[in-house]
Design a protein around this motif. Structure first.
Motif, mmCIF file in Angstrom:
data_model
loop_
_atom_site.group_PDB
_atom_site.id
_atom_site.type_symbol
_atom_site.label_atom_id
_atom_site.label_comp_id
_atom_site.label_asym_id
_atom_site.label_seq_id
_atom_site.Cartn_x
_atom_site.Cartn_y
_atom_site.Cartn_z
ATOM 1 N N PHE A 12 31.374 58.105 84.452
ATOM 2 C CA PHE A 12 32.470 59.073 84.453
ATOM 3 C C PHE A 12 33.486 58.722 85.535
ATOM 4 O O PHE A 12 34.690 58.662 85.271
ATOM 5 C CB PHE A 12 31.927 60.494 84.660
ATOM 6 C CG PHE A 12 32.973 61.555 84.503
ATOM 7 C CD1 PHE A 12 33.217 62.107 83.257
ATOM 8 C CD2 PHE A 12 33.718 62.000 85.583
ATOM 9 C CE1 PHE A 12 34.193 63.088 83.086
ATOM 10 C CE2 PHE A 12 34.691 62.967 85.437
ATOM 11 C CZ PHE A 12 34.927 63.521 84.181
ATOM 12 N N VAL A 13 32.994 58.472 86.735
ATOM 13 C CA VAL A 13 33.885 58.155 87.861
ATOM 14 C C VAL A 13 34.677 56.878 87.582
ATOM 15 O O VAL A 13 35.900 56.831 87.776
ATOM 16 C CB VAL A 13 33.082 58.039 89.176
ATOM 17 C CG1 VAL A 13 33.939 57.479 90.307
ATOM 18 C CG2 VAL A 13 32.510 59.401 89.563
ATOM 19 N N ILE A 14 33.995 55.842 87.110
ATOM 20 C CA ILE A 14 34.684 54.580 86.809
ATOM 21 C C ILE A 14 35.701 54.774 85.685
ATOM 22 O O ILE A 14 36.814 54.251 85.751
ATOM 23 C CB ILE A 14 33.655 53.478 86.468
ATOM 24 C CG1 ILE A 14 32.881 53.100 87.733
ATOM 25 C CG2 ILE A 14 34.346 52.250 85.870
ATOM 26 C CD1 ILE A 14 31.679 52.212 87.495
ATOM 27 N N GLY A 15 35.336 55.552 84.674
ATOM 28 C CA GLY A 15 36.271 55.832 83.581
ATOM 29 C C GLY A 15 37.529 56.523 84.078
ATOM 30 O O GLY A 15 38.646 56.182 83.680
ATOM 31 N N VAL A 16 37.360 57.508 84.965
ATOM 32 C CA VAL A 16 38.514 58.228 85.521
ATOM 33 C C VAL A 16 39.372 57.290 86.366
ATOM 34 O O VAL A 16 40.607 57.300 86.263
ATOM 35 C CB VAL A 16 38.057 59.460 86.338
ATOM 36 C CG1 VAL A 16 39.221 60.071 87.110
ATOM 37 C CG2 VAL A 16 37.427 60.496 85.414
ATOM 38 N N ILE A 17 38.738 56.464 87.184
ATOM 39 C CA ILE A 17 39.502 55.522 88.024
ATOM 40 C C ILE A 17 40.299 54.562 87.148
ATOM 41 O O ILE A 17 41.493 54.339 87.382
ATOM 42 C CB ILE A 17 38.554 54.762 88.984
ATOM 43 C CG1 ILE A 17 38.015 55.718 90.052
ATOM 44 C CG2 ILE A 17 39.268 53.570 89.629
ATOM 45 C CD1 ILE A 17 36.883 55.144 90.887
ATOM 46 N N ILE A 18 39.657 53.994 86.140
ATOM 47 C CA ILE A 18 40.370 53.068 85.248
ATOM 48 C C ILE A 18 41.488 53.799 84.512
ATOM 49 O O ILE A 18 42.593 53.278 84.359
ATOM 50 C CB ILE A 18 39.386 52.384 84.267
ATOM 51 C CG1 ILE A 18 38.485 51.428 85.039
ATOM 52 C CG2 ILE A 18 40.150 51.640 83.165
ATOM 53 C CD1 ILE A 18 37.345 50.846 84.228
ATOM 54 N N GLY A 19 41.226 55.033 84.086
ATOM 55 C CA GLY A 19 42.255 55.826 83.421
ATOM 56 C C GLY A 19 43.467 56.050 84.319
ATOM 57 O O GLY A 19 44.617 55.983 83.864
ATOM 58 N N GLN A 20 43.224 56.292 85.592
ATOM 59 C CA GLN A 20 44.336 56.496 86.523
ATOM 60 C C GLN A 20 45.108 55.191 86.768
ATOM 61 O O GLN A 20 46.335 55.202 86.884
ATOM 62 C CB GLN A 20 43.839 57.090 87.840
ATOM 63 C CG GLN A 20 43.346 58.521 87.700
ATOM 64 C CD GLN A 20 44.394 59.422 87.070
ATOM 65 O OE1 GLN A 20 45.502 59.565 87.571
ATOM 66 N NE2 GLN A 20 44.043 60.024 85.938
ATOM 67 N N VAL A 55 42.626 67.470 81.073
ATOM 68 C CA VAL A 55 42.047 66.973 79.819
ATOM 69 C C VAL A 55 42.039 65.446 79.816
ATOM 70 O O VAL A 55 41.056 64.822 79.396
ATOM 71 C CB VAL A 55 42.800 67.546 78.596
ATOM 72 C CG1 VAL A 55 42.342 66.875 77.311
ATOM 73 C CG2 VAL A 55 42.607 69.048 78.518
ATOM 74 N N GLN A 56 43.103 64.825 80.306
ATOM 75 C CA GLN A 56 43.153 63.356 80.385
ATOM 76 C C GLN A 56 42.027 62.832 81.271
ATOM 77 O O GLN A 56 41.358 61.858 80.921
ATOM 78 C CB GLN A 56 44.509 62.909 80.929
ATOM 79 C CG GLN A 56 44.602 61.399 81.111
ATOM 80 C CD GLN A 56 46.004 61.000 81.521
ATOM 81 O OE1 GLN A 56 46.851 60.836 80.665
ATOM 82 N NE2 GLN A 56 46.229 60.849 82.801
ATOM 83 N N ILE A 57 41.798 63.478 82.399
ATOM 84 C CA ILE A 57 40.719 63.063 83.303
ATOM 85 C C ILE A 57 39.364 63.203 82.600
ATOM 86 O O ILE A 57 38.516 62.304 82.682
ATOM 87 C CB ILE A 57 40.770 63.871 84.620
ATOM 88 C CG1 ILE A 57 41.960 63.396 85.460
ATOM 89 C CG2 ILE A 57 39.468 63.760 85.393
ATOM 90 C CD1 ILE A 57 42.275 64.260 86.658
ATOM 91 N N LEU A 58 39.160 64.315 81.919
ATOM 92 C CA LEU A 58 37.895 64.501 81.194
ATOM 93 C C LEU A 58 37.709 63.449 80.103
ATOM 94 O O LEU A 58 36.619 62.893 79.939
ATOM 95 C CB LEU A 58 37.828 65.907 80.591
ATOM 96 C CG LEU A 58 37.700 67.054 81.588
ATOM 97 C CD1 LEU A 58 37.826 68.399 80.876
ATOM 98 C CD2 LEU A 58 36.385 66.960 82.357
ATOM 99 N N LEU A 59 38.774 63.154 79.370
ATOM 100 C CA LEU A 59 38.679 62.168 78.282
ATOM 101 C C LEU A 59 38.408 60.756 78.815
ATOM 102 O O LEU A 59 37.589 60.029 78.249
ATOM 103 C CB LEU A 59 39.939 62.200 77.424
ATOM 104 C CG LEU A 59 40.108 63.450 76.554
ATOM 105 C CD1 LEU A 59 41.475 63.445 75.865
ATOM 106 C CD2 LEU A 59 38.990 63.572 75.534
ATOM 107 N N THR A 60 39.094 60.375 79.895
ATOM 108 C CA THR A 60 38.831 59.041 80.452
ATOM 109 C C THR A 60 37.424 58.981 81.049
ATOM 110 O O THR A 60 36.763 57.940 80.993
ATOM 111 C CB THR A 60 39.895 58.627 81.491
ATOM 112 O OG1 THR A 60 39.970 59.598 82.534
ATOM 113 C CG2 THR A 60 41.253 58.438 80.838
ATOM 114 N N GLY A 61 36.942 60.111 81.577
ATOM 115 C CA GLY A 61 35.562 60.169 82.050
ATOM 116 C C GLY A 61 34.574 60.007 80.914
ATOM 117 O O GLY A 61 33.550 59.328 81.048
ATOM 118 N N ILE A 62 34.881 60.611 79.767
ATOM 119 C CA ILE A 62 34.015 60.467 78.583
ATOM 120 C C ILE A 62 33.964 59.003 78.137
ATOM 121 O O ILE A 62 32.897 58.505 77.757
ATOM 122 C CB ILE A 62 34.500 61.390 77.446
ATOM 123 C CG1 ILE A 62 34.198 62.844 77.795
ATOM 124 C CG2 ILE A 62 33.866 61.010 76.110
ATOM 125 C CD1 ILE A 62 34.841 63.868 76.875
#
Length: 156
Positions: A12-20, A55-62
């Protein structure tokens, strides 16, 4: 169970970081010198920008959780590499493609096709590299086994 939860949280954390990071890159391209927390298309689905960002943060975490947990298929020893990669591809594609298209992609047929082909091409390249690494690892393991067997015969 503890390992799975750790994998999920880390994913989740890595997904959010990459999303950002992706959002920063998009801001460079579309933001005209300003940071865009979300693209306008995605923002239009929500009452507030804050809700869109959450929602974007949650989706990138998913997405991160999906990649982190779906990689467990590679631990199924009775499956061959092709089956492992096929299942992994299906799982990740079913999550990654719709989320990324919702968050960042323009909705034209050609862009959708290009996007899908890029995803598939990247996946195939990754598979080929991993296959070559695995094949080399197997060759080294077999050589080590053969060497041990020859040492054992020399002792008799």
């Amino acid at each position: 169970m503890k390992k799975l939860v750790s994998r999920m949280v880390g994913g989740f954390v890595i997904g959010v970081i990459i999303g950002q990071i992706v959002q920063i890159i998009i801001s460079f391209n579309l933001g005209q010198g300003e940071y865009m927390p979300v693209v306008d298309h995605f923002r239009s689905f929500f009452v507030s920008e804050t809700t869109a960002v959450i929602v974007q943060i949650l989706l990138t975490g998913i997405i991160g959780v999906t990649f982190a947990t779906s990689s467990l298929v590679f631990n199924i020893a009775k499956w061959n590499l092709l089956k492992q990669y096929s299942v992994h591809l299906c799982i990740t594609a079913l999550v990654w493609i719709p989320i990324v298209m919702l968050l960042w992609m323009p909705k034209t047929s050609i862009n959708t096709l290009i996007f899908f082909l890029n995803f598939l091409g990247t996946y195939v390249i990754t598979w080929v590299v991993q296959y070559m690494i695995s094949k080399n690892d197997i060759k080294q393991i077999n050589a080590a086994i053969k060497s041990k067997q020859l040492e054992g015969k020399g002792d008799k």
